[in-house]
Design a protein around this motif. Structure first.
Motif, PDB file in Angstrom:
ATOM      1  N   MET A   1      40.983   4.127  57.567  1.00 43.40           N
ATOM      2  CA  MET A   1      40.752   5.455  58.158  1.00 43.40           C
ATOM      3  C   MET A   1      41.027   5.398  59.649  1.00 43.40           C
ATOM      4  SD  MET A   1      37.256   7.665  58.341  1.00 43.40           S
ATOM      5  CE  MET A   1      36.574   6.552  59.557  1.00 43.40           C
ATOM      6  N   THR A   2      41.759   6.325  60.174  1.00 43.46           N
ATOM      7  CA  THR A   2      42.060   6.400  61.590  1.00 43.46           C
ATOM      8  C   THR A   2      41.366   7.591  62.201  1.00 43.46           C
ATOM      9  OG1 THR A   2      44.016   7.805  61.343  1.00 43.46           O
ATOM     10  CG2 THR A   2      44.333   5.427  61.111  1.00 43.46           C
ATOM     11  N   ALA A   3      41.292   7.592  63.533  1.00 46.77           N
ATOM     12  CA  ALA A   3      40.634   8.702  64.224  1.00 46.77           C
ATOM     13  C   ALA A   3      41.377  10.006  64.014  1.00 46.77           C
ATOM     14  CB  ALA A   3      40.539   8.386  65.720  1.00 46.77           C
ATOM     15  N   ASP A   4      42.671   9.926  63.649  1.00 45.00           N
ATOM     16  CA  ASP A   4      43.461  11.134  63.474  1.00 45.00           C
ATOM     17  C   ASP A   4      43.544  11.580  62.025  1.00 45.00           C
ATOM     18  OD1 ASP A   4      44.089  11.268  66.193  1.00 45.00           O
ATOM     19  OD2 ASP A   4      45.666   9.775  65.945  1.00 45.00           O
ATOM     20  N   ALA A   5      42.758  10.929  61.154  1.00 44.96           N
ATOM     21  CA  ALA A   5      42.811  11.289  59.740  1.00 44.96           C
ATOM     22  C   ALA A   5      42.356  12.726  59.543  1.00 44.96           C
ATOM     23  CB  ALA A   5      41.931  10.346  58.924  1.00 44.96           C
ATOM     24  N   ALA A   6      42.939  13.390  58.545  1.00 39.85           N
ATOM     25  CA  ALA A   6      42.551  14.768  58.251  1.00 39.85           C
ATOM     26  C   ALA A   6      41.122  14.826  57.765  1.00 39.85           C
ATOM     27  CB  ALA A   6      43.491  15.335  57.179  1.00 39.85           C
ATOM     28  N   LEU A   7      40.443  15.924  58.044  1.00 40.42           N
ATOM     29  CA  LEU A   7      39.071  16.083  57.596  1.00 40.42           C
ATOM     30  C   LEU A   7      39.039  16.146  56.076  1.00 40.42           C
ATOM     31  CD1 LEU A   7      37.641  18.741  60.054  1.00 40.42           C
ATOM     32  CD2 LEU A   7      37.655  16.264  60.263  1.00 40.42           C
ATOM     33  N   PRO A   8      38.051  15.503  55.458  1.00 40.65           N
ATOM     34  CA  PRO A   8      37.955  15.555  54.002  1.00 40.65           C
ATOM     35  C   PRO A   8      37.663  16.973  53.532  1.00 40.65           C
ATOM     36  CG  PRO A   8      35.995  14.542  54.954  1.00 40.65           C
ATOM     37  CD  PRO A   8      36.986  14.710  56.071  1.00 40.65           C
ATOM     38  N   ALA A   9      38.372  17.408  52.504  1.00 39.87           N
ATOM     39  CA  ALA A   9      38.203  18.776  52.008  1.00 39.87           C
ATOM     40  C   ALA A   9      37.085  18.885  50.994  1.00 39.87           C
ATOM     41  CB  ALA A   9      39.509  19.258  51.376  1.00 39.87           C
ATOM     42  N   ARG A  10      36.754  17.777  50.330  1.00 41.70           N
ATOM     43  CA  ARG A  10      35.696  17.806  49.328  1.00 41.70           C
ATOM     44  C   ARG A  10      35.156  16.391  49.160  1.00 41.70           C
ATOM     45  NH1 ARG A  10      37.083  16.060  44.268  1.00 41.70           N
ATOM     46  NH2 ARG A  10      35.558  17.428  43.318  1.00 41.70           N
ATOM     47  N   THR A  11      34.044  16.277  48.497  1.00 38.31           N
ATOM     48  CA  THR A  11      33.465  14.971  48.195  1.00 38.31           C
ATOM     49  C   THR A  11      33.106  14.919  46.721  1.00 38.31           C
ATOM     50  OG1 THR A  11      31.224  15.712  48.698  1.00 38.31           O
ATOM     51  CG2 THR A  11      32.485  14.775  50.514  1.00 38.31           C
ATOM     52  N   ASP A  12      32.969  13.716  46.216  1.00 38.15           N
ATOM     53  CA  ASP A  12      32.542  13.512  44.841  1.00 38.15           C
ATOM     54  C   ASP A  12      31.206  12.783  44.842  1.00 38.15           C
ATOM     55  OD1 ASP A  12      34.914  14.564  43.501  1.00 38.15           O
ATOM     56  OD2 ASP A  12      35.943  12.827  44.363  1.00 38.15           O
ATOM     57  N   GLY A  13      30.458  12.953  43.764  1.00 35.46           N
ATOM     58  CA  GLY A  13      29.201  12.234  43.643  1.00 35.46           C
ATOM     59  C   GLY A  13      28.037  13.007  44.225  1.00 35.46           C
ATOM     60  N   PRO A  14      26.864  12.354  44.291  1.00 29.60           N
ATOM     61  CA  PRO A  14      25.644  13.052  44.704  1.00 29.60           C
ATOM     62  C   PRO A  14      25.591  13.315  46.200  1.00 29.60           C
ATOM     63  CG  PRO A  14      25.216  10.721  44.395  1.00 29.60           C
ATOM     64  CD  PRO A  14      26.634  10.948  43.954  1.00 29.60           C
ATOM     65  N   THR A  15      24.820  14.317  46.565  1.00 30.01           N
ATOM     66  CA  THR A  15      24.524  14.566  47.963  1.00 30.01           C
ATOM     67  C   THR A  15      23.314  13.737  48.360  1.00 30.01           C
ATOM     68  OG1 THR A  15      25.359  16.818  47.798  1.00 30.01           O
ATOM     69  CG2 THR A  15      23.939  16.334  49.657  1.00 30.01           C
ATOM     70  N   ARG A  16      23.422  13.051  49.472  1.00 34.36           N
ATOM     71  CA  ARG A  16      22.325  12.201  49.948  1.00 34.36           C
ATOM     72  C   ARG A  16      21.761  12.810  51.221  1.00 34.36           C
ATOM     73  NH1 ARG A  16      26.775   9.273  49.043  1.00 34.36           N
ATOM     74  NH2 ARG A  16      26.840   7.992  47.146  1.00 34.36           N
ATOM     75  N   GLY A  17      20.529  13.281  51.136  1.00 34.46           N
ATOM     76  CA  GLY A  17      19.893  13.890  52.294  1.00 34.46           C
ATOM     77  C   GLY A  17      19.246  12.859  53.190  1.00 34.46           C
ATOM     78  N   ILE A  18      18.672  13.330  54.288  1.00 26.78           N
ATOM     79  CA  ILE A  18      18.038  12.436  55.251  1.00 26.78           C
ATOM     80  C   ILE A  18      16.752  11.869  54.675  1.00 26.78           C
ATOM     81  CG2 ILE A  18      16.895  12.328  57.499  1.00 26.78           C
ATOM     82  CD1 ILE A  18      18.869  14.461  58.454  1.00 26.78           C
ATOM     83  N   ASP A  19      16.646  10.562  54.692  1.00 17.37           N
ATOM     84  CA  ASP A  19      15.416   9.876  54.317  1.00 17.37           C
ATOM     85  C   ASP A  19      14.571   9.627  55.569  1.00 17.37           C
ATOM     86  OD1 ASP A  19      14.004   8.315  52.022  1.00 17.37           O
ATOM     87  OD2 ASP A  19      14.017   6.900  53.702  1.00 17.37           O
ATOM     88  N   HIS A  20      15.184   8.981  56.556  1.00 13.87           N
ATOM     89  CA  HIS A  20      14.469   8.795  57.810  1.00 13.87           C
ATOM     90  C   HIS A  20      15.428   8.406  58.929  1.00 13.87           C
ATOM     91  CE1 HIS A  20      14.371   4.585  56.230  1.00 13.87           C
ATOM     92  NE2 HIS A  20      14.165   4.186  57.476  1.00 13.87           N
ATOM     93  N   ILE A  21      14.887   8.327  60.109  1.00 12.18           N
ATOM     94  CA  ILE A  21      15.612   7.870  61.286  1.00 12.18           C
ATOM     95  C   ILE A  21      14.843   6.699  61.881  1.00 12.18           C
ATOM     96  CG2 ILE A  21      14.447   9.598  62.712  1.00 12.18           C
ATOM     97  CD1 ILE A  21      16.917   9.633  64.521  1.00 12.18           C
ATOM     98  N   VAL A  22      15.574   5.677  62.324  1.00 15.33           N
ATOM     99  CA  VAL A  22      14.957   4.524  62.982  1.00 15.33           C
ATOM    100  C   VAL A  22      15.090   4.709  64.485  1.00 15.33           C
ATOM    101  CG1 VAL A  22      14.996   2.021  63.295  1.00 15.33           C
ATOM    102  CG2 VAL A  22      15.526   3.006  61.045  1.00 15.33           C
ATOM    103  N   GLN A  23      13.963   4.667  65.175  1.00 12.99           N
ATOM    104  CA  GLN A  23      13.931   4.749  66.633  1.00 12.99           C
ATOM    105  C   GLN A  23      13.394   3.434  67.172  1.00 12.99           C
ATOM    106  OE1 GLN A  23      11.557   7.925  68.275  1.00 12.99           O
ATOM    107  NE2 GLN A  23      12.007   7.373  70.395  1.00 12.99           N
TER     108      GLN A  23
END
Length: 308
Positions: A1-23
């Protein structure tokens, strides 16, 4: 993957929400005291078997903040080929950049499946990692909790740690008494990453969250039913919330803020009004600047409002 790669138009599989943040913080008890002064309830301190210790802020929406520090440097295992070290990453983040957000953690139902999905998407993957520890509940009883962690990484943002977390004894981990806060906080609504190139990390976060990127002014947001991850340029962060990202940090992608949802704005038990702790044109949000929250900006918003 490069910084100039096109934005993904879709994803497959489950959606993973936020569990936590480490500070990461220098003094665990001092940081916990600061959060309590802002009206948050904190858990008793706990120790990991690999050299770090934590204090948590649990929320009713089953997300949490993990305040973390090094408690036993000799117990820290160094990373190696194909092996990620949670403790070493956070130790090094604290030493190199000081206190603040270090890792974004998404919720996992199946650590093995997540590892396979990350690899299939072309993301870096590491050896499976799991551990157990005891957690002391509000009743003072210690119970076993265990987790399987699936680490990955964003090559464009090496200072942003990323992993999926599967909890094996959630009934021992989540406690209603820890989820009630004097300030009314309900949960993490989102995490904000400052980056000069939001598009450079688009494919990574699409794969990690399973969400399609949504364009926002100055960046991209990855929305899930359990909070969103938003990538914003330093200029857009200043325009939104009046917080200027220092020049030396503006070129380094890093976690700058945690968005917290509350039913309404009101005072904490310490008499601190969130509406008085704000910078710039925050709109529907109230801002606790990084200097008052150990390096992590807190964006307080009412539930149902969208500030991004």
């Amino acid at each position: 993957m490069t910084a100039d790669a096109a934005l993904p138009a879709r994803t497959d599989g489950p959606t993973r929400g936020i569990d936590h943040i480490v500070q990461v913080v220098s003094d665990l008890e001092e940081a916990a005291a600061r959060y309590r002064a802002l009206g948050f309830t904190t858990t008793p301190p706990a120790r990991h078997p690999f050299g770090t210790g934590n204090i948590l802020v649990q929320f009713a929406n089953r997300s949490f903040l993990e305040l973390l520090t090094v408690v036993d440097p000799a117990a820290i295992e160094e990373p190696g080929p194909g092996r990620f070290s949670f403790a070493a990453f956070n130790r090094d983040a604290l030493a190199a950049h000081g206190e603040g957000g270090a890792m974004v953690v998404v919720r996992s139902r199946d650590a093995s499946a997540d590892r396979a999905a990350f690899a299939s998407a072309g993301l870096p993957v590491f050896e499976p990692f799991g551990f157990e520890r005891t957690a002391t509940g509000p009743d003072g009883i210690a119970r076993k909790v265990a987790f399987s962690l699936t680490f990955t990484a964003d090559p464009a943002a090496p200072d942003v740690g990323i992993f999926a977390c599967q909890s094996h004894y959630p009934e021992n981990f989540w406690k209603p008494d820890f989820q009630r806060h004097d300030n009314g906080a309900h949960g993490i609504a989102g995490i904000v990453i400052s980056t000069p190139r939001p598009d450079a990390s688009a494919a990574v976060w699409a794969a990690v969250t399973g969400a399609v990127p949504r364009p926002v002014a100055g960046g991209l947001s990855f929305d899930t039913p359990d909070g969103d991850v938003t990538l914003l340029t330093p200029a857009s962060i200043e325009a939104r919330w009046g917080i200027s990202v220092p020049a030396e940090q503006s070129v380094r992608p890093h976690i700058i803020a945690m968005r917290i949802a509350m039913p309404e704005f009101h005072h904490t038990s310490a008499g601190i009004w969130f509406e008085k702790i704000e910078h710039g044109n925050a709109g529907a949000a109230r801002i606790v600047p990084p200097g008052r929250a150990h390096g992590l900006m807190l964006i307080i918003e009412t539930m149902g409002s969208r500030v991004l």
